[in-house]
Design a protein around this motif. Structure first.
Motif, PDB file in Angstrom:
ATOM      1  N   LEU A  44       0.980  -1.272  -0.104  1.00  0.00           N
ATOM      2  CA  LEU A  44       0.050   0.051  -0.023  1.00  0.00           C
ATOM      3  C   LEU A  44       0.627   0.693   0.345  1.00  0.00           C
ATOM      4  O   LEU A  44       2.225   1.521   0.195  1.00  0.00           O
ATOM      5  CB  LEU A  44      -0.995  -0.156   1.156  1.00  0.00           C
ATOM      6  CG  LEU A  44      -1.362  -0.935   1.182  1.00  0.00           C
ATOM      7  CD1 LEU A  44      -2.319  -1.436   3.022  1.00  0.00           C
ATOM      8  CD2 LEU A  44      -2.397  -0.979   0.434  1.00  0.00           C
ATOM      9  N   GLY A  45       0.501   2.589  -0.413  1.00  0.00           N
ATOM     10  CA  GLY A  45       1.485   3.943  -0.343  1.00  0.00           C
ATOM     11  C   GLY A  45       2.194   3.829  -1.274  1.00  0.00           C
ATOM     12  O   GLY A  45       2.487   3.547  -2.402  1.00  0.00           O
TER      13      GLY A  45
ATOM     14  N   ILE B  76      -6.660  -0.031  -2.729  1.00  0.00           N
ATOM     15  CA  ILE B  76      -5.209   0.562  -3.492  1.00  0.00           C
ATOM     16  C   ILE B  76      -5.968   1.307  -5.103  1.00  0.00           C
ATOM     17  O   ILE B  76      -5.119   1.908  -5.639  1.00  0.00           O
ATOM     18  CB  ILE B  76      -4.211  -0.929  -4.312  1.00  0.00           C
ATOM     19  CG1 ILE B  76      -3.350  -1.454  -3.084  1.00  0.00           C
ATOM     20  CG2 ILE B  76      -3.503   0.005  -5.112  1.00  0.00           C
ATOM     21  CD1 ILE B  76      -2.881  -2.683  -3.346  1.00  0.00           C
ATOM     22  N   GLU B  94      -0.909   0.119   7.787  1.00  0.00           N
ATOM     23  CA  GLU B  94      -0.526  -0.014   6.480  1.00  0.00           C
ATOM     24  C   GLU B  94      -1.420   1.092   5.752  1.00  0.00           C
ATOM     25  O   GLU B  94      -1.081   2.259   4.811  1.00  0.00           O
ATOM     26  CB  GLU B  94      -0.735  -1.312   6.422  1.00  0.00           C
ATOM     27  CG  GLU B  94       0.231  -2.140   6.915  1.00  0.00           C
ATOM     28  CD  GLU B  94       1.811  -1.691   6.476  1.00  0.00           C
ATOM     29  OE1 GLU B  94       2.347  -1.156   5.289  1.00  0.00           O
ATOM     30  OE2 GLU B  94       2.622  -1.957   7.383  1.00  0.00           O
ATOM     31  N   TYR B  95      -2.871   1.449   6.180  1.00  0.00           N
ATOM     32  CA  TYR B  95      -3.567   2.042   5.281  1.00  0.00           C
ATOM     33  C   TYR B  95      -3.844   3.232   5.899  1.00  0.00           C
ATOM     34  O   TYR B  95      -3.323   4.278   4.912  1.00  0.00           O
ATOM     35  CB  TYR B  95      -4.818   1.352   5.816  1.00  0.00           C
ATOM     36  CG  TYR B  95      -5.804   0.020   4.962  1.00  0.00           C
ATOM     37  CD1 TYR B  95      -5.421  -0.085   3.984  1.00  0.00           C
ATOM     38  CD2 TYR B  95      -6.194  -0.846   6.042  1.00  0.00           C
ATOM     39  CE1 TYR B  95      -6.323  -1.134   3.539  1.00  0.00           C
ATOM     40  CE2 TYR B  95      -5.879  -2.103   5.250  1.00  0.00           C
ATOM     41  CZ  TYR B  95      -6.266  -2.145   4.105  1.00  0.00           C
ATOM     42  OH  TYR B  95      -6.583  -3.590   3.071  1.00  0.00           O
ATOM     43  N   ALA B  98      -0.208   4.724   3.769  1.00  0.00           N
ATOM     44  CA  ALA B  98      -0.918   5.134   1.873  1.00  0.00           C
ATOM     45  C   ALA B  98      -1.776   5.842   2.461  1.00  0.00           C
ATOM     46  O   ALA B  98      -1.998   6.477   1.059  1.00  0.00           O
ATOM     47  CB  ALA B  98      -1.038   4.104   1.402  1.00  0.00           C
ATOM     48  N   MET B 100      -5.177   5.945   3.111  1.00  0.00           N
ATOM     49  CA  MET B 100      -6.282   5.714   2.572  1.00  0.00           C
ATOM     50  C   MET B 100      -7.398   5.812   3.922  1.00  0.00           C
ATOM     51  O   MET B 100      -8.240   5.471   3.375  1.00  0.00           O
ATOM     52  CB  MET B 100      -5.910   4.111   2.580  1.00  0.00           C
ATOM     53  CG  MET B 100      -5.249   3.799   0.971  1.00  0.00           C
ATOM     54  SD  MET B 100      -5.031   1.920   0.430  1.00  0.00           S
ATOM     55  CE  MET B 100      -4.065   2.852  -0.905  1.00  0.00           C
TER      56      MET B 100
END
Lengths: 291, 442
Positions: A44-45, B76, B94-95, B98, B100
């Motif tokens: 991710l990212g 994603i 993690e999210y 990113a 999100m």
């Protein structure tokens, strides 16, 4: 414009739809995966380029080395046990006139079952309480008291056994098909010469089915590289990485540790390994091998 | 007359349709479980939908592993469900990294979420100073025991290492296993045991210091803790009789083993309460629970390890963020409804960490669970809490702590080498900013 109506070009019209789908479903993702091996992407990212850092780490990874060794053992095991049994059974089956279909179906049946089902069957059979171990224990025997999936010394072989059990029927069918192509006159001539069954197998059957046999060897070597499902379901690579294989390790890196860049580096290694095998077989073919 | 009835019916149908159409859809991707799903539909989805006219909550159930992969892929691609359910803070991290997930600070302030939640649980969702996740369920580890069996044999429920080893000897002498537990089907089960030994031998304070980087994981106290675990696991076979059997036994088996007196005790998370009640609870034996015993003088008082089971966040790219916030706020504002759901699982699931008073605890749940809830609140309220690995360990060391523990148990590497590797992973995680929120210790 003439080129488009050229006879040789027509074949491309048929190949194009599949090639187009392959490009998007396999080609581009594979190339992207190759590119990711040079990054620290975590799934991710942000994606950062880190050069060959992942590969440097790979060569220092003791569990990857363990997984590679296990893959080699796995390949050797599959090149010997299922091949040997399948060749023998296929050859014996050619001599059976009645009920051959039953045996062919019986041998092939595990191959038709989903891997999860095969795994569950053997997991229960080897279960220390509900399985054969529990049964033998109740009648006073210590046989199979411990599941071979849970012992470091046996886990890899136990998983390979289950996968081999499901796979060898497929080989029987392949070899049987090859054996039926062999000209019967050769066997008749050998009978006149007084050849034994083994001699006929060694000097007629085996050379005549060589293309099929070599093909089976090639697919076994190639399929042994991405072996995953049986390991994942039965042991998860454990205990203590004793049944760890490259694909399972790659999965763990990507989906448990979120280290997609590193996982792609492992995938890249697998890709080159398979390419080398395919290239080797290509060379053999060029050298005149009938494969 | 007929014309009037038809007109009237048309108006009702049209108004109903418009009201349905006016509702905006809120999607929630949730882990599937055959027993749990109908309750979630009835008591969460339908209850929310019936409570208001603006949004329509739609829960989509899926096997967790498949769900996590497909949700990640969708997110994603800038899509995904409006409410993002994850298995814990390491996923949220993690999210969040990113970009999100939606920052929930303003909503938390507007709706007073902070005051409604247990402080440590609230802070588990705070990343870089802002709230990004709310725990859907929180949990702890406990020791269950067969109360009838203990009473029959005059055994004492162990509270110290000496008492544990003493009663373990007596249990084994009776031909039973000390603890019922196994890792088949869920390899990370090992981390439950590692967490217990780290917290109850080295003590929560030492674990806290290691998490925040003030103590090395190679500290002798952690080495001793894991040596003791190795001794109990490999040499003594406390769990299901042997290391190999522990690896071979799964959820159904270890509950059956505990229910049919194959083992006298069980070390497990509180998510098991419903299964325990249905298992041994349905037999002639009575079960009891106790905090895990203190394993050294460095951890003298009973403590409960704190953990987040599942989290809820709002997808920053979701189609209906407003609706997602409204659902979360409904959960935070309807304590009675949430407790009613948790009650159906004997407080093993959907235990949203809302602040509770003793009068909030339902009386129609198993008395053992009632007792646990009170004790948990009291002891953690006094600051005696430890740290579960799956909530406070970053991803890489979080996997290492269970996966490579097998290598230690197999005798392939020493505990010292294992902890040396573990420290290196923590150093790397700290350097990369991958560490997770940890509540300040009193």
């Amino acid at each position: 414009m003439k080129i488009f109506s050229n006879k040789n070009f027509v074949a491309w019209y048929f190949v194009f739809p599949v090639a187009f789908i392959h490009l998007f479903v396999i080609g581009i993702p594979s190339l992207a995966s190759l590119a990711l091996c040079l990054t620290d992407w975590r799934g991710l990212g942000e994606i950062n380029y880190i050069g060959f850092e992942n590969f440097i780490e790979l060569f220092d990874d003791r569990y990857l080395k363990k997984a590679i060794i296990n893959n080699v053992i796995w390949t050797i095991a599959f090149l010997t046990v299922p091949v040997g049994i399948a060749l023998t059974c296929a050859y014996l089956l050619t001599g059976i006139k009645r009920g051959q279909m039953f045996f062919r179906l019986a041998f092939f049946f595990p191959y038709m079952l989903a891997s999860v089902i095969n795994c569950q069957i053997w997991k229960y059979l080897f279960h220390p309480i509900h399985g054969l171990g529990g049964f033998f224990e109740r009648i006073g025997w210590d046989f199979l008291a411990v599941s071979p999936f849970t012992m470091k010394s046996t886990s890899l072989f136990a998983v390979a056994f289950v996968d081999g059990w499901h796979f060898w029927g497929f080989l029987v069918v392949i070899y049987l098909t090859g054996m039926y192509q062999v000209d019967n006159h050769l066997y008749e001539a050998a009978d006149i010469e007084g050849a034994t069954k083994f001699q006929k197998f060694r000097y007629i059957t085996l050379p005549m089915i060589r293309p099929v046999f070599v093909f089976s060897i090639m697919i076994i070597i190639i399929w042994s590289v991405p072996v995953f499902d049986y390991v994942y379901i039965l042991t998860g690579g454990g205990p203590a990485y004793s049944s760890e294989v490259i694909a399972n390790y790659m999965y763990s890196q990507a989906f448990e540790r979120f280290d997609v860049g590193y996982s792609s580096a492992i995938g890249t290694l697998m890709f080159f390994y398979v390419m080398i095998i395919v290239a080797l077989f290509g060379l053999f073919r060029k050298a005149g091998w009938d494969i | 007359m007929i014309r009037t009835i038809i007109s009237f019916a048309s108006v009702i149908i049209l108004s109903t349709s418009f009201s349905a159409l006016a509702k905006t859809k809120v999607t929630w991707s949730m882990e599937s479980n055959a027993d749990r799903d109908p309750i979630m539909i009835e008591k969460l989805q339908n209850a929310y939908n019936n409570s208001q006219d603006n949004h329509e909550l739609v829960i989509e159930f899926e096997d967790n592993e498949t769900r996590l992969t497909s949700m990640r892929t969708a997110m994603i691609g800038g899509m995904g469900p409006d409410i993002v359910e994850t298995p814990g803070p390491s996923y949220v991290k993690e999210y969040h990294a990113a970009g999100m997930l939606e920052n929930l600070d303003s909503y938390a302030a507007e709706f007073g979420w902070k005051d409604k939640m247990i402080p440590w649980a609230y802070s588990s969702g705070v990343f870089e100073g802002s709230l990004y996740a709310i725990p859907k369920t929180h949990e702890s580890m406990v020791m269950l025991y067969n109360k009838t069996l203990f009473e029959e044999n005059n055994w004492k429920v162990p509270t110290t290492l000496e008492e544990l080893e003493d009663v373990a000897g007596k249990i084994k002498a009776k031909g039973m296993n000390v603890f019922s537990y196994g890792s088949d089907g869920w390899q990370p089960t090992h981390e439950h045991l590692v967490g217990i030994y780290l917290n109850n031998y080295a003590g929560p304070q030492a674990v806290y210091e290691a998490i925040i980087g003030e103590r090395e994981w190679t500290d002798p106290v952690f080495v001793e803790a894991l040596e003791l675990l190795k001794k109990h696991m490999v040499d003594e076979g406390y769990w299901s009789g042997s290391l190999e059997n522990y690896y071979a036994i799964g959820w159904d088996d270890f509950h059956a083993q505990f229910a049919n007196r194959g083992a006298a005790m069980m070390t497990i998370g509180t998510w098991t309460f419903q299964a325990t009640q249905l298992g041994i609870g349905a037999s002639d034996d009575e079960w009891g629970w106790a905090p895990l015993p203190s394993l050294s003088s460095q951890s003298p008082d009973p403590n409960f390890m704190i953990a987040i089971g599942t989290t809820m966040s709002v997808n920053a790219n979701g189609k209906n963020k407003e609706g997602a916030i409204d659902v979360l706020n409904w959960i935070m504002s309807n304590k009675d409804k949430v407790l009613d759901i948790a009650k159906d699982f004997e407080f093993g699931e959907m235990v949203v960490p809302l602040t509770l008073s003793s009068s909030d605890i339902p009386t129609d749940i198993a008395p053992q669970v009632q007792d646990y809830l009170s004790e948990y609140a009291r002891i953690t309220g006094e600051g005696n809490y430890g740290y579960c690995t799956w909530t406070f360990w970053p991803a890489d060391p979080g996997v290492h702590i269970w996966k490579d523990m097998e290598v230690v148990w197999a005798g392939d590497i020493s505990v010292e080498d294992f902890l040396y590797d573990h420290q290196k992973m923590w150093d790397k995680a700290r350097k990369n900013g991958d560490t997770l929120p940890v509540p300040l210790r009193n």
